[in-house]
Design an enzyme around this catalytic site. Structure first.
Site, PDB file in Angstrom:
ATOM      1  N   PRO A  31       0.778  -1.244   0.000  1.00 56.76           N
ATOM      2  CA  PRO A  31       0.000   0.000   0.000  1.00 56.76           C
ATOM      3  C   PRO A  31       0.806   1.290   0.000  1.00 56.76           C
ATOM      4  CG  PRO A  31       0.001  -0.959   2.182  1.00 56.76           C
ATOM      5  CD  PRO A  31       0.714  -1.939   1.302  1.00 56.76           C
ATOM      6  N   ASP A  54       2.541   1.489 -11.505  1.00 59.18           N
ATOM      7  CA  ASP A  54       1.324   2.267 -11.308  1.00 59.18           C
ATOM      8  C   ASP A  54       1.583   3.534 -10.498  1.00 59.18           C
ATOM      9  OD1 ASP A  54      -0.260   0.549 -12.726  1.00 59.18           O
ATOM     10  OD2 ASP A  54      -1.077  -0.488 -10.977  1.00 59.18           O
ATOM     11  N   LYS A  76      -3.009   5.178 -13.345  1.00 55.32           N
ATOM     12  CA  LYS A  76      -4.401   5.473 -13.658  1.00 55.32           C
ATOM     13  C   LYS A  76      -5.037   6.212 -12.491  1.00 55.32           C
ATOM     14  CE  LYS A  76      -5.002   1.331 -16.501  1.00 55.32           C
ATOM     15  NZ  LYS A  76      -3.602   0.893 -16.369  1.00 55.32           N
ATOM     16  N   GLY A 107       0.449  -1.152  -6.968  1.00 55.70           N
ATOM     17  CA  GLY A 107       0.183  -0.847  -5.577  1.00 55.70           C
ATOM     18  C   GLY A 107      -0.755  -1.884  -4.982  1.00 55.70           C
ATOM     19  N   GLY A 108      -0.551  -2.220  -3.705  1.00 55.57           N
ATOM     20  CA  GLY A 108      -1.409  -3.193  -3.053  1.00 55.57           C
ATOM     21  C   GLY A 108      -1.143  -4.592  -3.567  1.00 55.57           C
ATOM     22  N   ASP A 109      -2.219  -5.325  -3.845  1.00 47.98           N
ATOM     23  CA  ASP A 109      -2.145  -6.692  -4.351  1.00 47.98           C
ATOM     24  C   ASP A 109      -2.670  -6.715  -5.776  1.00 47.98           C
ATOM     25  OD1 ASP A 109      -2.106  -9.827  -3.358  1.00 47.98           O
ATOM     26  OD2 ASP A 109      -3.615  -9.436  -4.886  1.00 47.98           O
ATOM     27  N   ILE A 112      -6.322  -8.035  -6.189  1.00 48.78           N
ATOM     28  CA  ILE A 112      -7.424  -7.408  -5.443  1.00 48.78           C
ATOM     29  C   ILE A 112      -7.612  -6.008  -6.004  1.00 48.78           C
ATOM     30  CG2 ILE A 112      -8.295  -6.652  -3.196  1.00 48.78           C
ATOM     31  CD1 ILE A 112      -6.721  -8.867  -1.893  1.00 48.78           C
ATOM     32  N   THR A 137      -2.555  -5.923   0.673  1.00 57.28           N
ATOM     33  CA  THR A 137      -3.584  -5.094   0.075  1.00 57.28           C
ATOM     34  C   THR A 137      -3.858  -3.857   0.931  1.00 57.28           C
ATOM     35  OG1 THR A 137      -5.803  -5.122  -0.887  1.00 57.28           O
ATOM     36  CG2 THR A 137      -5.505  -6.290   1.190  1.00 57.28           C
ATOM     37  N   MET A 190     -11.717   2.939  -3.718  1.00 54.58           N
ATOM     38  CA  MET A 190     -12.074   3.904  -4.774  1.00 54.58           C
ATOM     39  C   MET A 190     -13.533   4.359  -4.647  1.00 54.58           C
ATOM     40  SD  MET A 190     -10.196   1.769  -7.846  1.00 54.58           S
ATOM     41  CE  MET A 190     -10.982   0.239  -7.285  1.00 54.58           C
ATOM     42  N   GLY A 219      -2.871   5.771   2.935  1.00 56.83           N
ATOM     43  CA  GLY A 219      -2.489   4.957   4.072  1.00 56.83           C
ATOM     44  C   GLY A 219      -1.107   4.343   3.965  1.00 56.83           C
TER      45      GLY A 219
END
Length: 289
Positions: A31, A54, A76, A107-109, A112, A137, A190, A219
């Site tokens: 994250p 990203d 994006k 970013g994240g997973d 997911i 995530t 989002m 975060g």
């Protein structure tokens, strides 16, 4: 936040095999905090010839890659894409076809709400080998850093991750009744643009207006901020506090634990100025493509 001032190379034994030429690794970067990057992700990051990354991948994570690795930004945001998803798919196919070792960093997973599945399908269609490395995530990272768990035996026995933004800006078509049940946590990714709908539909399906809600912006980064609100005043708090993406909306009684747990947590991140000074040459907007 952890700072890496020079590359610390890892043994490729951490991975099942070195990244091959013409292969794509679809990797979750977590994250934001580079300290949450997995060892396997770091190993692949240090092997890649090309990075396709990203918007939410931090500058400090990019700084861990080989200096000579080519960088391609495909970030994006709502209604603002550096490349469309189809163009990103084509870029991965082209780079792999040139024999490059390609790292698709998300970013994240990646599986997911990361469109990793769509990219994997495109690679399969063109006969390109790939592997997938999960990442922490945003729901897990942001809630932990904001001081509350997503489940707790006294408050929430289940948790649901929901996209708050549909493909093509279509209206959300969710099973709102299933989300409005007690002893449950719902995390909206989002969801800022549809906050009014989220409030309306959850209340229409029986969720009390007093249900706690947490808003967590950026975060796990030095710029993280979070506010506790209620479902009834969700929209007004977003407007008053001027929340911007990326922001998670977490709905459920478990959010109340932030008042008790957060004050006792030791600091995990440095102050923003110190974090940015660690990698000034790779700040957002300055990454060479």
């Amino acid at each position: 936040m952890t700072a890496f001032r020079k590359t610390q190379h890892l043994s490729f034994d951490l991975d099942e095999a070195p990244l091959g030429r013409g292969e794509v690794a679809i990797v979750g970067a977590g994250p934001g905090d580079p300290g949450l990057l997995t060892l396997r992700a770091l190993s692949l990051l240090q092997q890649a010839d090309c990075l396709v990354f990203d918007r939410l991948v931090s500058a400090e994570i990019l700084a861990m890659a080989r200096p000579e690795a080519r960088r391609f930004y495909v970030g994006k945001a709502s209604r603002c894409h550096a490349l469309t998803q189809e163009e990103t798919n084509a870029l991965l196919v082209r780079l792999a076809g040139e024999g490059e070792r390609v790292l698709r960093l998300k970013g994240g997973d990646p599986y997911i709400f990361g469109r990793g599945g769509e990219e994997a399908e495109a690679l399969i269609e063109h006969g390109i080998g790939f592997r997938v490395v999960p990442g922490i995530t945003s729901a897990s990272g942001c809630s932990s850093y904001a001081g509350f768990p997503l489940t707790h035996r006294d408050y929430a026995q289940s948790v649901t991750f929901v996209t708050g933004h549909c493909k093509g800006d279509r209206e959300l078509d969710l099973n709102w009744a299933a989300l409005a049940v007690p002893h449950h946590t719902t995390v909206f990714y989002m969801g800022l643009a549809n906050a009014a709908m989220i409030r309306r539909e959850l209340q229409r399906h029986g969720m009390p207006a007093a249900t706690p809600v947490a808003l967590v912006e950026r975060g796990t980064t030095p710029e993280q901020r979070h506010v506790l609100a209620t479902l009834g005043d969700l929209v007004e708090v977003i407007e008053r506090e001027a929340f911007r993406p990326p922001t998670l909306i977490v709905v459920g009684e478990v959010v109340r634990l932030a008042d008790a747990l957060a004050p006792s947590m030791t600091r995990l991140a440095r102050e923003p100025d110190a974090a940015l000074a660690a990698a000034p040459h790779l700040m957002p907007g300055r990454v060479a493509l």
